[in-house]
Design a protein around this motif. Structure first.
Motif, short mmCIF file in Angstrom:
data_model
loop_
_atom_site.label_atom_id
_atom_site.label_comp_id
_atom_site.label_asym_id
_atom_site.label_seq_id
_atom_site.Cartn_x
_atom_site.Cartn_y
_atom_site.Cartn_z
N LEU A 13 2.63 -0.75 4.02
CA LEU A 13 3.29 0.09 3.02
C LEU A 13 2.49 1.38 2.87
CD1 LEU A 13 3.60 -2.71 0.28
CD2 LEU A 13 5.05 -2.35 2.27
N VAL A 14 3.15 2.53 3.04
CA VAL A 14 2.45 3.81 2.93
C VAL A 14 3.16 4.69 1.92
CG1 VAL A 14 1.53 5.81 4.14
CG2 VAL A 14 1.75 3.63 5.35
N ASP A 15 2.48 4.99 0.80
CA ASP A 15 3.03 5.84 -0.25
C ASP A 15 1.86 6.36 -1.07
OD1 ASP A 15 4.39 6.80 -2.71
OD2 ASP A 15 6.14 5.84 -1.82
N ASP A 16 1.93 7.63 -1.48
CA ASP A 16 0.82 8.21 -2.24
C ASP A 16 0.99 8.08 -3.74
OD1 ASP A 16 2.94 10.01 -2.26
OD2 ASP A 16 1.63 11.76 -2.47
N GLU A 17 2.07 7.43 -4.19
CA GLU A 17 2.26 7.19 -5.62
C GLU A 17 1.75 5.80 -5.97
OE1 GLU A 17 6.19 8.08 -7.13
OE2 GLU A 17 6.61 9.32 -5.37
N PRO A 18 0.62 5.68 -6.67
CA PRO A 18 0.03 4.37 -6.96
C PRO A 18 0.99 3.40 -7.65
CG PRO A 18 -1.50 6.12 -7.53
CD PRO A 18 -0.19 6.78 -7.21
N GLU A 19 1.77 3.90 -8.61
CA GLU A 19 2.67 3.01 -9.35
C GLU A 19 3.78 2.47 -8.45
OE1 GLU A 19 2.39 1.71 -12.40
OE2 GLU A 19 0.41 2.66 -12.32
N LEU A 20 4.30 3.33 -7.58
CA LEU A 20 5.35 2.87 -6.67
C LEU A 20 4.79 1.88 -5.67
CD1 LEU A 20 8.44 3.54 -5.95
CD2 LEU A 20 7.42 4.56 -3.94
N LEU A 21 3.60 2.17 -5.15
CA LEU A 21 2.95 1.27 -4.20
C LEU A 21 2.72 -0.09 -4.85
CD1 LEU A 21 2.07 1.65 -1.27
CD2 LEU A 21 -0.22 2.17 -2.10
N LYS A 22 2.29 -0.08 -6.10
CA LYS A 22 2.07 -1.32 -6.84
C LYS A 22 3.39 -2.07 -7.04
CE LYS A 22 0.18 -2.99 -11.25
NZ LYS A 22 -0.45 -2.57 -12.52
N MET A 23 4.46 -1.34 -7.36
CA MET A 23 5.76 -1.96 -7.59
C MET A 23 6.31 -2.59 -6.31
SD MET A 23 9.34 -0.26 -8.91
CE MET A 23 9.62 0.56 -7.33
N VAL A 24 6.25 -1.84 -5.20
CA VAL A 24 6.77 -2.36 -3.92
C VAL A 24 5.97 -3.58 -3.49
CG1 VAL A 24 7.09 -1.85 -1.48
CG2 VAL A 24 7.70 -0.14 -3.18
N THR A 25 4.64 -3.52 -3.68
CA THR A 25 3.79 -4.66 -3.34
C THR A 25 4.20 -5.89 -4.16
OG1 THR A 25 1.92 -3.23 -2.77
CG2 THR A 25 1.42 -5.52 -3.29
N ALA A 26 4.46 -5.69 -5.44
CA ALA A 26 4.86 -6.80 -6.31
C ALA A 26 6.21 -7.38 -5.89
CB ALA A 26 4.91 -6.33 -7.77
N ILE A 27 7.16 -6.51 -5.55
CA ILE A 27 8.49 -6.98 -5.12
C ILE A 27 8.38 -7.84 -3.86
CG2 ILE A 27 10.71 -6.24 -4.16
CD1 ILE A 27 10.50 -3.74 -5.96
N LEU A 28 7.61 -7.35 -2.90
CA LEU A 28 7.48 -8.08 -1.63
C LEU A 28 6.69 -9.37 -1.80
CD1 LEU A 28 6.84 -5.02 0.69
CD2 LEU A 28 8.92 -6.41 0.60
N THR A 29 5.68 -9.33 -2.66
CA THR A 29 4.91 -10.55 -2.94
C THR A 29 5.78 -11.59 -3.62
OG1 THR A 29 2.84 -9.29 -3.13
CG2 THR A 29 2.89 -11.49 -4.12
N ASP A 30 6.55 -11.16 -4.63
CA ASP A 30 7.47 -12.07 -5.31
C ASP A 30 8.53 -12.59 -4.35
OD1 ASP A 30 6.09 -11.68 -7.64
OD2 ASP A 30 7.53 -10.26 -8.49
N GLY A 31 8.87 -11.79 -3.32
CA GLY A 31 9.86 -12.19 -2.34
C GLY A 31 9.33 -13.14 -1.28
N GLY A 32 8.03 -13.45 -1.34
CA GLY A 32 7.47 -14.45 -0.43
C GLY A 32 6.56 -13.92 0.66
N PHE A 33 6.41 -12.59 0.78
CA PHE A 33 5.57 -12.03 1.83
C PHE A 33 4.10 -12.16 1.44
CE2 PHE A 33 9.65 -10.01 2.61
CZ PHE A 33 9.77 -10.18 3.99
N ARG A 34 3.30 -12.64 2.40
CA ARG A 34 1.91 -12.99 2.10
C ARG A 34 0.90 -12.00 2.69
NH1 ARG A 34 4.46 -17.68 3.76
NH2 ARG A 34 3.49 -17.60 5.83
#
Length: 233
Positions: A13-34
């Protein structure tokens, strides 16, 4: 559909917005990606891709030291992993630029968590199918289970779009598949405006599967209609 076999794939995941990067990481983690790797610039993204060897990259278009398009080119010099662009700029020129370079999808912010997950699953399924058959062509063998081409001992990777395009043509082996039908298979219900992107994908596929890409014998153009794929029996 069971997506559990995809959860072991590594995503960059490449994005310079910390909040968006955090949100996308949370979505993918909740979706099962490890296995998630993050970066905040073109330079960091290229370094991470080389070091971590991800299975898919999600890239922002606007980055502090360049743009996602140049980052994608840098990543693709290392591997043919699928790429999804994630950006607030929902302009047609950006979308077509990304797709013309060989990107596999394009998601505009804001987006729903489920939309992101479904698109990631869809792109990964195109290039990570299990128990898919071998496709034997005049100059190579295509292994759909690994999204690889064996061309006289040289192993070449297929992008997710190349995989989907070849898979669509192989299901219609020997028959003409129209340009509109191929665009719809790759980009959805409204294929208008994607013909140039389709041509670019066809050209790249021929470079991988044909003995002589300038004189194709497997992936043939049917002028004014579309394309057809000839396999070896």
């Amino acid at each position: 559909m069971d997506n559990s076999f995809l959860h072991g794939k590594k995503l960059l995941l490449v994005d310079d917005e910390p909040e968006l990067l955090k949100m996308v990481t949370a979505i993918l983690t909740d979706g099962g990606f490890r296995h998630l790797v993050t970066a905040k610039s073109v330079e960091e993204g290229i370094s991470a891709a080389e070091r971590e060897k991800p299975d898919l990259a999600i890239l922002d278009v606007m980055l502090p030291d360049g743009d996602g398009f140049s980052l994608m080119k840098g990543i693709r010099r290392q591997s043919d992993i699928p790429v999804i662009f994630l950006t607030a700029r929902d302009e047609a020129v950006d979308k077509l630029t990304g797709l013309g370079l060989g990107a596999d999808d394009y998601i505009a912010k804001p987006f729903l968590p489920q939309e992101l997950l479904l698109r990631v699953y869809a792109v990964l399924r195109r290039c990570c199918q299990e128990d898919a058959p071998l496709l034997r062509l005049a100059g190579c063998t295509v292994d759909f289970s690994r999204a690889k081409v064996d061309k006289s001992g040289e192993i070449l990777s297929l992008t997710a779009m190349e995989y989907k395009l070849l898979e669509t043509l192989s299901r219609n082996e020997g028959r003409i598949v129209t340009v509109d039908a191929l665009c719809e298979a790759l980009w959805g219900d409204n294929p208008f405006g994607y013909e140039n992107s389709l041509n670019a994908h066809i050209r790249r596929i021929r470079e991988k599967i044909e003995p002589n890409p300038s004189k194709p014998v497997s992936l043939l153009t049917v002028k004014g209609l579309g394309y057809r794929l000839l396999t070896e029996k």
